[in-house]
Design an enzyme around this catalytic site. Structure first.
Site, PDB file in Angstrom:
ATOM      1  N   GLU A  34       0.835  -1.211   0.000  1.00  0.00           N
ATOM      2  CA  GLU A  34       0.000   0.000   0.000  1.00  0.00           C
ATOM      3  C   GLU A  34       0.866   1.257   0.000  1.00  0.00           C
ATOM      4  O   GLU A  34       2.070   1.207   0.279  1.00  0.00           O
ATOM      5  CB  GLU A  34      -0.926   0.008   1.212  1.00  0.00           C
ATOM      6  CG  GLU A  34      -0.187   0.052   2.537  1.00  0.00           C
ATOM      7  CD  GLU A  34      -1.066   0.515   3.685  1.00  0.00           C
ATOM      8  OE1 GLU A  34      -1.621   1.630   3.588  1.00  0.00           O
ATOM      9  OE2 GLU A  34      -1.185  -0.228   4.675  1.00  0.00           O
ATOM     10  N   LYS A  95      -5.402  10.615   1.364  1.00  0.00           N
ATOM     11  CA  LYS A  95      -5.498   9.227   1.801  1.00  0.00           C
ATOM     12  C   LYS A  95      -6.719   8.652   1.097  1.00  0.00           C
ATOM     13  O   LYS A  95      -7.839   9.122   1.300  1.00  0.00           O
ATOM     14  CB  LYS A  95      -5.657   9.188   3.321  1.00  0.00           C
ATOM     15  CG  LYS A  95      -5.830   7.807   3.896  1.00  0.00           C
ATOM     16  CD  LYS A  95      -5.743   7.839   5.415  1.00  0.00           C
ATOM     17  CE  LYS A  95      -6.559   6.730   6.031  1.00  0.00           C
ATOM     18  NZ  LYS A  95      -6.524   6.739   7.487  1.00  0.00           N
ATOM     19  N   VAL A 115      -5.484   0.210   3.070  1.00  0.00           N
ATOM     20  CA  VAL A 115      -5.626  -1.241   2.901  1.00  0.00           C
ATOM     21  C   VAL A 115      -6.841  -1.538   2.018  1.00  0.00           C
ATOM     22  O   VAL A 115      -6.753  -2.314   1.064  1.00  0.00           O
ATOM     23  CB  VAL A 115      -5.745  -1.944   4.270  1.00  0.00           C
ATOM     24  CG1 VAL A 115      -6.168  -3.395   4.111  1.00  0.00           C
ATOM     25  CG2 VAL A 115      -4.419  -1.862   5.023  1.00  0.00           C
ATOM     26  N   ASP A 147     -16.997   4.977  13.927  1.00  0.00           N
ATOM     27  CA  ASP A 147     -15.764   4.990  13.131  1.00  0.00           C
ATOM     28  C   ASP A 147     -15.127   3.605  13.103  1.00  0.00           C
ATOM     29  O   ASP A 147     -14.341   3.232  13.970  1.00  0.00           O
ATOM     30  CB  ASP A 147     -14.785   6.033  13.690  1.00  0.00           C
ATOM     31  CG  ASP A 147     -13.623   6.298  12.742  1.00  0.00           C
ATOM     32  OD1 ASP A 147     -13.520   5.596  11.720  1.00  0.00           O
ATOM     33  OD2 ASP A 147     -12.826   7.209  13.026  1.00  0.00           O
ATOM     34  N   SER A 149     -13.059   1.171  10.428  1.00  0.00           N
ATOM     35  CA  SER A 149     -12.329   1.277   9.157  1.00  0.00           C
ATOM     36  C   SER A 149     -13.014   0.512   8.032  1.00  0.00           C
ATOM     37  O   SER A 149     -13.499  -0.610   8.222  1.00  0.00           O
ATOM     38  CB  SER A 149     -10.912   0.745   9.329  1.00  0.00           C
ATOM     39  OG  SER A 149     -10.263   0.742   8.081  1.00  0.00           O
ATOM     40  N   ALA A 150     -12.997   1.116   6.864  1.00  0.00           N
ATOM     41  CA  ALA A 150     -13.517   0.456   5.657  1.00  0.00           C
ATOM     42  C   ALA A 150     -12.685  -0.779   5.305  1.00  0.00           C
ATOM     43  O   ALA A 150     -13.123  -1.623   4.521  1.00  0.00           O
ATOM     44  CB  ALA A 150     -13.509   1.440   4.487  1.00  0.00           C
ATOM     45  N   ASP A 151     -11.517  -0.887   5.911  1.00  0.00           N
ATOM     46  CA  ASP A 151     -10.686  -2.077   5.666  1.00  0.00           C
ATOM     47  C   ASP A 151     -11.436  -3.357   6.040  1.00  0.00           C
ATOM     48  O   ASP A 151     -11.282  -4.390   5.388  1.00  0.00           O
ATOM     49  CB  ASP A 151      -9.385  -2.030   6.494  1.00  0.00           C
ATOM     50  CG  ASP A 151      -8.465  -0.894   6.102  1.00  0.00           C
ATOM     51  OD1 ASP A 151      -8.748  -0.197   5.102  1.00  0.00           O
ATOM     52  OD2 ASP A 151      -7.459  -0.685   6.815  1.00  0.00           O
ATOM     53  N   LYS A 168      -3.930  -1.253  13.534  1.00  0.00           N
ATOM     54  CA  LYS A 168      -3.211  -0.038  13.918  1.00  0.00           C
ATOM     55  C   LYS A 168      -3.239   0.085  15.441  1.00  0.00           C
ATOM     56  O   LYS A 168      -4.247  -0.229  16.073  1.00  0.00           O
ATOM     57  CB  LYS A 168      -3.894   1.188  13.291  1.00  0.00           C
ATOM     58  CG  LYS A 168      -3.707   1.246  11.794  1.00  0.00           C
ATOM     59  CD  LYS A 168      -3.989   2.621  11.258  1.00  0.00           C
ATOM     60  CE  LYS A 168      -5.479   2.908  11.212  1.00  0.00           C
ATOM     61  NZ  LYS A 168      -5.750   4.246  10.625  1.00  0.00           N
TER      62      LYS A 168
HETATM   63  N1  PSU Z   1      -1.151   1.188   9.744  1.00  0.00           N
HETATM   64  C1  PSU Z   1      -0.635   2.157  10.519  1.00  0.00           C
HETATM   65  N2  PSU Z   1      -1.013   3.426  10.274  1.00  0.00           N
HETATM   66  C2  PSU Z   1      -1.888   3.752   9.252  1.00  0.00           C
HETATM   67  C3  PSU Z   1      -2.421   2.718   8.445  1.00  0.00           C
HETATM   68  C4  PSU Z   1      -2.021   1.458   8.732  1.00  0.00           C
HETATM   69  O1  PSU Z   1       0.154   1.894  11.429  1.00  0.00           O
HETATM   70  O2  PSU Z   1      -2.210   4.918   9.063  1.00  0.00           O
HETATM   71  C5  PSU Z   1      -3.413   3.069   7.341  1.00  0.00           C
HETATM   72  C6  PSU Z   1      -3.704   1.889   6.440  1.00  0.00           C
HETATM   73  O3  PSU Z   1      -3.561   2.328   5.117  1.00  0.00           O
HETATM   74  C7  PSU Z   1      -5.130   1.558   6.752  1.00  0.00           C
HETATM   75  C8  PSU Z   1      -5.699   2.873   7.096  1.00  0.00           C
HETATM   76  O4  PSU Z   1      -5.799   1.003   5.670  1.00  0.00           O
HETATM   77  O5  PSU Z   1      -4.660   3.469   7.859  1.00  0.00           O
HETATM   78  C9  PSU Z   1      -7.007   2.752   7.843  1.00  0.00           C
HETATM   79  O6  PSU Z   1      -7.552   4.004   8.038  1.00  0.00           O
HETATM   80  P1  PSU Z   1      -9.083   4.175   8.500  1.00  0.00           P
HETATM   81  O7  PSU Z   1      -9.132   3.649   9.886  1.00  0.00           O
HETATM   82  O8  PSU Z   1      -9.358   5.651   8.407  1.00  0.00           O
HETATM   83  O9  PSU Z   1      -9.889   3.361   7.535  1.00  0.00           O
HETATM   84 MN    MN Z   2     -11.839   5.908   9.709  1.00  0.00          MN
END
Ligand code: PSU
Ligand code: MN
Length: 315
Positions: A34, A95, A115, A147, A149-151, A168
């Site tokens: 990524e 992002k 991700v 909140d 993550s979309a992951d 994370k």
């Molecule tokens: N791992 C980390 N820090 C990050 C990420 C991963 O230690 O910032 C990133 C990855 O790209 C992950 C994204 O997909 O943060 C998820 O963000 P969110 O929770 O907003 O979906």
């Molecule tokens: Mn988020």
């Protein structure tokens, strides 16, 4: 009227690095990476150095690395040295998660893929294995902010295996694992019965199953997809012991961040950076080296997994 010509051919917007294209055409293993770690997570120049070193490890294992990003509205599958530097150095790169990809392409902008977005684009490029540091998960306070993550949603619908060292460090592990379970995403420990906690090897939470090698992992993935069970797999590989950080310091930083964040009414996206900054203030620059170390370890597992999967899927 034949409307076929109206239908956009998205492959016109995909730009492959030559070694990636050759490997895909020859049926050799490719590992996706990524770009959010490059643009948002690690500081320059360590980000570029680490991503390059990850690529070298993948190559040494006989696979080809393909960092995914969007540059000027073109989907990059494998980055040139120039683009790697560009994403690593330029402040304010968007992002990009799943929802952001269409607008970024429409406006010919740049995007550092999360991700979720990397899975979408890896799948488009027919890449089955993706290596990263951590997936996003359920954020602290998600019970009121929603909140998540979309992951996690992506893992339930896109057929890409994700090798990582946990979620994370600013997210709730237990709740993240519950969501993954609800969505039917296998969480498989690579030589571990415990889900790793990113900067440390153990979280206190178990995994669905433990595998001792990449072959078994590849077999499980094969059966998942053969059954028509859509979605990915989380292959959880703990940080190498000698590079793990002190869990006590991390917990302290996190707790302080949570209290301070509530006081200052930190909200939305700012939460993650705010909490991570509190953790960083406890562990110092060691977090960068640890982040690199876990990525190198994941790169080894990911490359070996891509080779096994290739053998199994295309034999
Ligand atoms: N791992 C980390 N820090 C990050 C990420 C991963 O230690 O910032 C990133 C990855 O790209 C992950 C994204 O997909 O943060 C998820 O963000 P969110 O929770 O907003 O979906
Ligand atoms: Mn988020």
């Amino acid at each position: 009227m034949d409307r076929k010509g109206d239908c956009m051919r998205i492959d016109r917007y995909l730009e492959y690095a030559k070694d990636v294209k050759d490997a895909l055409l020859d049926g050799r293993p490719v590992v996706a990476l990524e770009s959010t770690i490059l643009s948002h997570n690690l500081p320059y120049p360590q980000n570029v150095e680490i991503v390059k070193a990850v690529g070298d490890i993948i190559r040494a294992q006989g696979a080809v690395p393909a960092t995914i990003a969007i540059i000027n509205g073109r989907i990059q599958v494998g980055l040139s040295q120039e683009n790697l530097e560009f994403l690593g150095k330029t402040p304010g790169i968007q992002k990009a998660s799943r929802r952001d990809i269409p607008m970024i392409l429409a406006r010919e902008e740049h995007g550092a893929t999360t991700v979720a977005a990397t899975m979408v684009l890896a799948d488009l490029a027919k890449i089955k294995v993706f290596v990263t540091g951590a997936i996003g998960g359920v954020h602290y306070g998600a019970e009121s902010t929603f909140d998540v993550s979309a992951d996690l949603e992506e893992l339930s619908r896109t057929n890409v295996a994700v090798v990582c060292s946990g979620v994370k460090p600013t997210q709730e592990i237990g709740r993240t694992l519950e969501v993954l379970e609800s969505k039917g995403v296998p969480v498989i420990g690579y030589q571990t019965a415990e889900f790793p906690a990113f900067y440390t090897e153990k979280s206190g939470y178990g995994v669905n199953a433990t595998v001792e090698d990449e072959k078994e992992l590849a077999l499980a993935i094969k059966f998942k997809w053969a059954l028509g069970l859509k979605g990915g797999v989380v292959a959880a590989n703990p940080i190498p012991k000698d590079k793990s950080l002190d869990q006590k310091l991390i917990d302290e930083g996190l707790q302080e961040g949570l209290i301070e964040g509530k006081k200052q009414n930190i909200q939305g996206k700012a939460w993650t950076a705010f909490l991570h900054n509190h953790i960083k203030s406890k562990v110092g620059d060691a977090w960068i080296e640890s982040n690199g170390a876990l990525l190198y370890s994941n790169a080894k597992v990911g490359a070996a997994l891509a080779k096994e999967l290739n053998d199994i899927l295309y034999r």
